[in-house]
Design a protein around this motif. Structure first.
Motif, PDB file in Angstrom:
ATOM      1  N   GLU A 273       0.825  -1.209   0.000  1.00 25.57           N
ATOM      2  CA  GLU A 273       0.000   0.000   0.000  1.00 25.57           C
ATOM      3  C   GLU A 273       0.859   1.260   0.000  1.00 25.57           C
ATOM      4  O   GLU A 273       0.596   2.202  -0.754  1.00 25.57           O
ATOM      5  N   VAL A 274       1.881   1.291   0.830  1.00 22.57           N
ATOM      6  CA  VAL A 274       2.767   2.459   0.864  1.00 22.57           C
ATOM      7  C   VAL A 274       3.480   2.606  -0.472  1.00 22.57           C
ATOM      8  O   VAL A 274       3.567   3.706  -1.022  1.00 22.57           O
ATOM      9  N   LEU A 275       3.981   1.503  -1.026  1.00 19.18           N
ATOM     10  CA  LEU A 275       4.660   1.568  -2.323  1.00 19.18           C
ATOM     11  C   LEU A 275       3.712   2.072  -3.407  1.00 19.18           C
ATOM     12  O   LEU A 275       4.084   2.919  -4.228  1.00 19.18           O
TER      13      LEU A 275
ATOM     14  N   PHE B 232      12.817   9.124  -1.784  1.00 18.99           N
ATOM     15  CA  PHE B 232      13.358   9.655  -0.537  1.00 18.99           C
ATOM     16  C   PHE B 232      12.291   9.616   0.549  1.00 18.99           C
ATOM     17  O   PHE B 232      11.163  10.043   0.353  1.00 18.99           O
ATOM     18  N   GLY B 233      12.613   9.077   1.689  1.00 22.00           N
ATOM     19  CA  GLY B 233      11.682   9.008   2.805  1.00 22.00           C
ATOM     20  C   GLY B 233      10.769   7.794   2.777  1.00 22.00           C
ATOM     21  O   GLY B 233       9.990   7.581   3.701  1.00 22.00           O
ATOM     22  N   LEU B 234      10.863   7.001   1.721  1.00 17.24           N
ATOM     23  CA  LEU B 234      10.012   5.826   1.602  1.00 17.24           C
ATOM     24  C   LEU B 234      10.201   4.836   2.757  1.00 17.24           C
ATOM     25  O   LEU B 234       9.209   4.350   3.308  1.00 17.24           O
TER      26      LEU B 234
ATOM     27  N   ARG C  20       8.064   2.080   7.466  1.00 16.94           N
ATOM     28  CA  ARG C  20       8.296   1.780   8.885  1.00 16.94           C
ATOM     29  C   ARG C  20       7.086   2.176   9.737  1.00 16.94           C
ATOM     30  O   ARG C  20       6.663   1.429  10.613  1.00 16.94           O
ATOM     31  N   LYS C  21       6.533   3.353   9.480  1.00 17.50           N
ATOM     32  CA  LYS C  21       5.354   3.802  10.228  1.00 17.50           C
ATOM     33  C   LYS C  21       4.187   2.835  10.042  1.00 17.50           C
ATOM     34  O   LYS C  21       3.482   2.510  11.001  1.00 17.50           O
ATOM     35  N   ALA C  22       3.984   2.387   8.809  1.00 15.46           N
ATOM     36  CA  ALA C  22       2.892   1.435   8.537  1.00 15.46           C
ATOM     37  C   ALA C  22       3.130   0.123   9.273  1.00 15.46           C
ATOM     38  O   ALA C  22       2.197  -0.478   9.809  1.00 15.46           O
ATOM     39  N   LEU C  23       4.382  -0.324   9.321  1.00 20.44           N
ATOM     40  CA  LEU C  23       4.706  -1.584   9.991  1.00 20.44           C
ATOM     41  C   LEU C  23       4.551  -1.470  11.511  1.00 20.44           C
ATOM     42  O   LEU C  23       4.052  -2.388  12.159  1.00 20.44           O
ATOM     43  N   ILE C  24       4.965  -0.351  12.063  1.00 21.75           N
ATOM     44  CA  ILE C  24       4.832  -0.142  13.511  1.00 21.75           C
ATOM     45  C   ILE C  24       3.361  -0.195  13.916  1.00 21.75           C
ATOM     46  O   ILE C  24       3.018  -0.759  14.957  1.00 21.75           O
ATOM     47  N   SER C  25       2.489   0.359  13.077  1.00 23.06           N
ATOM     48  CA  SER C  25       1.059   0.344  13.401  1.00 23.06           C
ATOM     49  C   SER C  25       0.507  -1.079  13.462  1.00 23.06           C
ATOM     50  O   SER C  25      -0.524  -1.321  14.080  1.00 23.06           O
TER      51      SER C  25
END
Length: 95
Positions: free
Chosen positions: A17-19, A62-64, A69-74
């Motif tokens: 989803e992030v990608l 950049f920043g991906l 990481r934020k999505a995984l932490i959730s």
């Protein structure tokens, strides 16, 4: 290193989803999510990017890792994502 079949589907979906949000919309390029492998501390994410006519900006990638990481932490995932982009050798990069 463990292949992606041992990684929860929720983790795969979150990364995809992030990608998709970051890579598909800004440049309308085609990319394929190659695989996720894992070790004790990292998730190795390979992303294959197809050749597009116009130069692409490094700002897109950049920043991906931070967003992934934020999505995984959730999800409670503690491993760090390491993203490897595989571009066509002919791909031009914007200056």
């Amino acid at each position: 290193m463990t292949q992606d079949q041992d990684i929860p589907n929720s983790v795969k979906r979150a990364v995809e989803e992030v990608l998709r949000d970051r890579l598909a919309r800004p440049v309308s390029w085609l990319w394929t999510f190659a695989r996720i492998a894992t070790s004790a501390a990292i998730l190795l994410v390979d992303v294959n990017c197809n050749l597009v006519d116009r130069p692409i900006s490094s700002k897109i990638t950049f920043g991906l890792p931070t967003e992934v990481r934020k999505a995984l932490i959730s999800l409670g995932e503690s491993r760090f994502p390491q993203i490897r982009h595989h571009f066509n050798e002919q791909q031009k990069i914007a200056r």
